[in-house]
Structures are given as C-alpha cells and as structure tokens.
Scaffold this motif. Structure first.
Motif, PDB file in Angstrom:
ATOM      1  N   ALA A   1       0.862  -1.186   0.027  1.00 28.27           N
ATOM      2  CA  ALA A   1       0.088  -0.146  -0.157  1.00 28.27           C
ATOM      3  C   ALA A   1       0.851   1.229   0.082  1.00 28.27           C
ATOM      4  O   ALA A   1       0.630   2.309  -0.613  1.00 28.27           O
TER       5      ALA A   1
ATOM      6  N   GLN B   1       2.693   1.515  -3.334  1.00 23.23           N
ATOM      7  CA  GLN B   1       1.697   1.497  -4.641  1.00 23.23           C
ATOM      8  C   GLN B   1       0.997   2.739  -4.542  1.00 23.23           C
ATOM      9  O   GLN B   1       0.943   3.579  -5.734  1.00 23.23           O
ATOM     10  N   TYR B   2       0.326   3.079  -3.527  1.00 17.60           N
ATOM     11  CA  TYR B   2      -0.657   4.099  -3.502  1.00 17.60           C
ATOM     12  C   TYR B   2       0.047   5.409  -2.724  1.00 17.60           C
ATOM     13  O   TYR B   2      -0.617   6.521  -3.136  1.00 17.60           O
TER      14      TYR B   2
ATOM     15  N   TYR C   1      -2.694  -4.568  -7.018  1.00 16.14           N
ATOM     16  CA  TYR C   1      -2.113  -4.260  -5.614  1.00 16.14           C
ATOM     17  C   TYR C   1      -2.092  -5.734  -4.883  1.00 16.14           C
ATOM     18  O   TYR C   1      -1.247  -6.092  -4.094  1.00 16.14           O
TER      19      TYR C   1
ATOM     20  N   SER D   1       4.586  -6.313 -11.148  1.00 16.07           N
ATOM     21  CA  SER D   1       3.927  -4.851 -11.201  1.00 16.07           C
ATOM     22  C   SER D   1       3.949  -4.376 -12.467  1.00 16.07           C
ATOM     23  O   SER D   1       3.132  -3.411 -12.831  1.00 16.07           O
TER      24      SER D   1
END
Length: 331
Positions: A192, A195-196, A205, A283
């Motif tokens: 998290a 990625q975010y 995710y 990814s």
C-alpha cells in the motif's frame, strides 16, 4: 570477589579478542554491501537487435569492443519481435537498425541502470538514434527509488518478525501462525505504501502484496525453524545470510546481470533477489518472467515449514525422554 564472580570473569573473552571480532564484523558488512556496487557492470545482459544481417553483426562487434562480455545479443526479425521479447522479460532492451531512423528500445521498469546504459551506448553508436522506453517506470517514481529502497525492509521484516516471535511467544506453533499472519499484514502494508503513497508500483495491488508477503514469510519461517533446531546460533546465522548475502545480491538497485558472475545467480536463489525480480514482473510486466522467482520463494516457504516441523519433533522428543526416565524411576 566471590568464587562465582571469579569464574564468570575468567569466562569473558579478553578485550583484544572483542576488538578483533568487532573489526572483522565491520569489515564483512562493508564488503557485503560495497563490493557488489563497486564491481557493478553489464555481464551477458540479454538484448535484441533487428535489422539486416551485416548491420546486426556490426552492432555485435561494436558492443563487444565497447563492453566485452557485457551483452548477450539475439537477432530478431523486426521491431515488433523486439518489443515482444522486452515485454516477455527475455531482453532488457533492443536496437532497431533502421536506415532512416535507428531506434533503441529500453525498459526502465525492468532495470533503470540497464536502460540508462543502453541510452548512453546509443548516443555513442549513432547520434540519430531515437530512444523509446517500452515499459517505463511510474511517473511518481521515475528513477525506481521506491523499489530499490524497499529491498532492505523486506529483509528486515522477516528477520525482525523471527526475532520478536522467538522472544515474545513461547509456543512454537503459535510462532509459526504469527509469522504467517505478519507476513500477510506486512505485505499488504508495504504494498500500500509503495503503490498508493510513493507511486513506485503499478499493476495488481494484491499481486504485489502477495509477492512481498511470500518474501517476508519465507525469511521469517526459515529463521524460526533454524532457531527451533539449533537455538540462537541458527537465528543469527540465518539473519546474517539474508542480510549480508541476500540484500546486497538481490539486484533490486540495478539488475542481477550487473552483479559479478556467480554471485548474481546466488542472489536470485535467495528470498530478497527472488522477491525483487518477481515484484518487477508482477508490477510492470503482467507477470511475465515471474514463474522462476515465485518458485524460489515457494521453496523457501516450504523449507521454513520443514525446519519448524523438525524443530517441533526435536522438542517433543526432549519432552518425552524425561517422562520415560521419571516412569522408570517410579517403577
């Protein structure tokens, strides 16, 4: 001073021995982390070249003279085939020999250092060459710093989990459950953030979190099993292996092919290296090239479970022996 105090004082190593040991440990740390970077250069980096046969042979000669042994060149029929090899993770880049407009294809998401190297070589070989990044890194992290910096937390997560569970949880089975649950929560949390928040990952995710969880679980369960079998020495040995070999040889800051021969292969057989390759594949490349590193992580997970099982059998055997002796005495 009491007799016990005298005995304890005699058991302590002399000061000079402590100093020599600390110096040796510091030197090992320096070698482990600095040596791969200091000796980083391309070694059989796979790239594709498309064009007429004479032109392809000329490029092979030029690259061989510029960097002997640096590249493993595969001839492909056209640009589309070169792009396909890059997207399948069979090549880090490609050179398209077009008389009107030569082109160099890179994949910074697969290895930013290799992409930069190919860009520099293209400028030296032909100033007209256009550079196209087929699989670029995210806009929020164009240098791939997040993934490179994430290598250490992956290793530390497994080591810290094993150390904490060993000290705080007495039951072996509960330690295993704790390691598995922590690997899942740790994977979700790290994925998290990367990625975010940092924007270092793309793709699924849950897929990214799953790779991270496998890496943390593989390390923590293996260390728990080693501690269960041979005590603190096993935990220390396993932690040192993951930290001093697995982390610097992972290739996450550059590419495995940039590491010294032999050591790059070893790095990919350890959890940090396998996790780094799998994360790039999942990814940025829709999972292409992820099969082998995922198998490596699965093998380490299985090894950790087996070691824990052997540790449990040894503990059970030690518990049964005193009961048999007590029964014999009573009889």
């Amino acid at each position: 001073m009491t007799t016990e105090a005298h005995a304890a004082e005699r058991r302590r190593p002399p000061l000079i021995a402590v100093i020599v040991l600390l110096t040796a440990v510091l030197t090992v740390f320096l070698i482990a982390f600095a040596w791969p970077s200091a000796r980083s250069e391309p070694r059989n980096v796979p790239i594709a070249v498309s064009g007429a046969t004479p032109a392809v042979e000329q490029v092979k000669t030029q690259l061989g003279q510029a960097m002997p042994g640096g590249f493993e060149i595969t001839a492909v029929p056209d640009r589309q085939a070169a792009v396909q090899r890059i997207e399948d993770r069979d090549a880090y880049g490609a050179i398209v020999l077009d008389s009107a407009q030569p082109e160099v294809l890179t994949a910074s998401a697969g290895g930013p250092v290799v992409a930069q190297l190919l860009t520099q070589l293209s400028a030296r070989m032909d100033s007209r060459a256009k550079v196209t990044d087929i699989v670029p890194l995210p806009k929020d992290d164009p240098r791939g710093a997040g993934l490179a910096a994430g290598a250490l937390p992956l290793v530390l997560g497994g080591i810290i989990a094993a150390g904490a569970l060993t000290q705080l949880v007495r039951s072996g089975p509960k330690r295993m459950v704790g390691a598995i649950v922590f690997s899942i929560t740790g994977g979700l949390a790290l994925a998290a953030v990367l990625q975010y928040w940092l924007g270092s990952f793309e793709g699924s995710y849950l897929g990214n979190a799953g790779v991270i969880a496998m890496s943390i679980g593989a390390i923590s369960l293996t260390l728990l099993g080693l501690e269960w079998l041979i005590g603190t020495a096993g935990l220390a040995l396993g932690g040192a292996t993951m930290m001093l070999l697995g982390n610097p040889l992972s290739g996450m800051t550059s590419a495995p092919e940039m590491l010294p021969n032999g050591w790059s292969t070893l790095g990919q057989l350890l959890p940090p290296g396998a996790a780094g390759t799998a994360l790039r594949s999942v990814s940025f490349f829709d999972g292409a090239g992820a099969a082998r590193p995922l198998v490596v992580l699965a093998c380490w997970l299985l090894l950790g479970v087996v070691l824990c099982g052997l540790g449990a059998m040894r503990t059970r055997g030690r518990a049964v022996q005193p009961r048999h002796e007590a029964s014999a005495v009573a009889a």
